[in-house]
Design a protein around this motif. Structure first.
Motif, short mmCIF file in Angstrom:
data_model
loop_
_atom_site.label_atom_id
_atom_site.label_comp_id
_atom_site.label_asym_id
_atom_site.label_seq_id
_atom_site.Cartn_x
_atom_site.Cartn_y
_atom_site.Cartn_z
N GLY A 79 69.67 63.11 56.72
CA GLY A 79 71.00 62.50 56.55
C GLY A 79 71.66 62.21 57.88
N LEU A 80 71.54 63.14 58.80
CA LEU A 80 72.12 62.95 60.14
C LEU A 80 71.50 61.72 60.82
CD1 LEU A 80 74.22 64.66 61.70
CD2 LEU A 80 72.31 65.75 62.86
N ALA A 81 70.17 61.60 60.71
CA ALA A 81 69.47 60.45 61.31
C ALA A 81 69.91 59.14 60.65
CB ALA A 81 67.97 60.63 61.20
N SER A 117 85.82 67.53 71.07
CA SER A 117 86.50 68.72 70.53
C SER A 117 85.80 69.25 69.29
CB SER A 117 87.96 68.38 70.18
OG SER A 117 88.66 68.03 71.34
N MET A 118 85.36 68.35 68.41
CA MET A 118 84.68 68.77 67.19
C MET A 118 83.36 69.46 67.52
SD MET A 118 84.83 69.09 63.98
CE MET A 118 86.20 68.09 63.54
N VAL A 119 82.59 68.89 68.45
CA VAL A 119 81.32 69.52 68.83
C VAL A 119 81.57 70.89 69.45
CG1 VAL A 119 79.30 69.35 70.35
CG2 VAL A 119 80.04 67.36 69.02
N ARG A 120 82.56 71.00 70.30
CA ARG A 120 82.88 72.30 70.92
C ARG A 120 83.28 73.33 69.86
NH1 ARG A 120 86.50 72.13 76.05
NH2 ARG A 120 85.87 74.29 75.95
N PRO A 124 79.25 77.01 68.35
CA PRO A 124 78.77 78.38 68.11
C PRO A 124 78.12 78.56 66.74
CG PRO A 124 81.05 78.40 68.88
CD PRO A 124 80.69 76.97 68.60
N HIS A 125 78.38 77.67 65.81
CA HIS A 125 77.90 77.81 64.44
C HIS A 125 76.69 76.93 64.14
CE1 HIS A 125 81.66 79.93 63.95
NE2 HIS A 125 82.29 78.88 64.43
N ILE A 126 76.24 76.17 65.14
CA ILE A 126 75.12 75.25 64.94
C ILE A 126 73.84 75.96 65.35
CG2 ILE A 126 74.10 73.05 65.64
CD1 ILE A 126 76.95 72.09 66.30
N LYS A 131 71.17 71.51 67.37
CA LYS A 131 72.08 71.17 68.47
C LYS A 131 71.82 69.78 69.03
CE LYS A 131 73.65 75.71 69.55
NZ LYS A 131 74.09 76.68 70.48
N ALA A 132 70.57 69.43 69.29
CA ALA A 132 70.26 68.09 69.83
C ALA A 132 70.65 66.98 68.84
CB ALA A 132 68.79 68.00 70.22
N PRO A 133 70.29 67.09 67.55
CA PRO A 133 70.72 66.04 66.61
C PRO A 133 72.24 65.92 66.49
CG PRO A 133 68.97 67.34 65.63
CD PRO A 133 69.36 68.03 66.91
N VAL A 134 72.95 67.03 66.54
CA VAL A 134 74.41 66.98 66.43
C VAL A 134 75.00 66.28 67.65
CG1 VAL A 134 76.51 68.39 66.42
CG2 VAL A 134 74.66 68.90 64.84
N ILE A 135 74.47 66.56 68.83
CA ILE A 135 74.95 65.89 70.05
C ILE A 135 74.67 64.39 69.96
CG2 ILE A 135 74.53 65.60 72.53
CD1 ILE A 135 74.26 68.64 72.69
N ALA A 136 73.46 64.02 69.53
CA ALA A 136 73.11 62.59 69.39
C ALA A 136 74.05 61.90 68.42
CB ALA A 136 71.67 62.44 68.93
N TYR A 137 74.35 62.56 67.32
CA TYR A 137 75.26 62.00 66.33
C TYR A 137 76.67 61.86 66.90
CZ TYR A 137 77.74 61.47 61.92
OH TYR A 137 78.55 61.02 60.91
#
Length: 140
Positions: A79-81, A117-120, A124-126, A131-137
């Motif tokens: 889904g993220l992709a 701000s949202m990523v920060r 801690p919960h990811i 982590k890499a897919p969330v940063i890319a997104y």
């Protein structure tokens, strides 16, 4: 157009109710139909670069919505992709119509600040795999 708006509203309510009441069948039915209604509002077949990019973005978003109905990690990554690909189509569409100005720069800066701000906040919960897919997104 009125039918599309009614479908959009009814399916949006259905998807929310399906989520809140744990009636997964309702969520599975209604969530994709929200995007179908948006596609109907856009007009089919799309006409021009902007409309095609938005339509493709909506289709990839629908795939992302369907994948996220599951609460497992693999569908989450899929889904993220799919949402990432959708963002590229939306970006192409809106850049094709953008008029760059101080206001545009301000909105872009605010978007970057909100995303950072949202990523920060979530960091801690990811899990380490995500982590890499969330940063890319977040970068899109």
């Amino acid at each position: 157009m009125m039918a599309s708006l009614l479908l959009f509203g009814a399916c949006s309510i259905g998807a929310i109710l399906g989520t809140e009441t744990k009636h997964r069948w309702l969520l599975k039915l209604c969530k994709p139909l929200v995007i179908v209604a948006l596609l109907m509002l856009l007009g089919l077949p799309p006409s021009g670069f902007f409309a095609w990019c938005v339509a493709l973005g909506l289709l990839f978003s629908m795939g992302g919505d369907i994948a996220l109905i599951s609460d497992k990690e693999r569908p989450f990554l899929i889904g993220l992709a799919l949402f990432l690909i959708a963002h590229f189509f939306y970006t192409a569409a809106f850049l094709s119509r953008a008029q760059f100005s101080a206001t545009t720069a301000s909105v872009a800066a605010a978007s970057i600040a909100a995303s950072t701000s949202m990523v920060r906040l979530l960091w801690p919960h990811i899990g380490s795999k995500l982590k890499a897919p969330v940063i890319a997104y977040a970068l899109t």
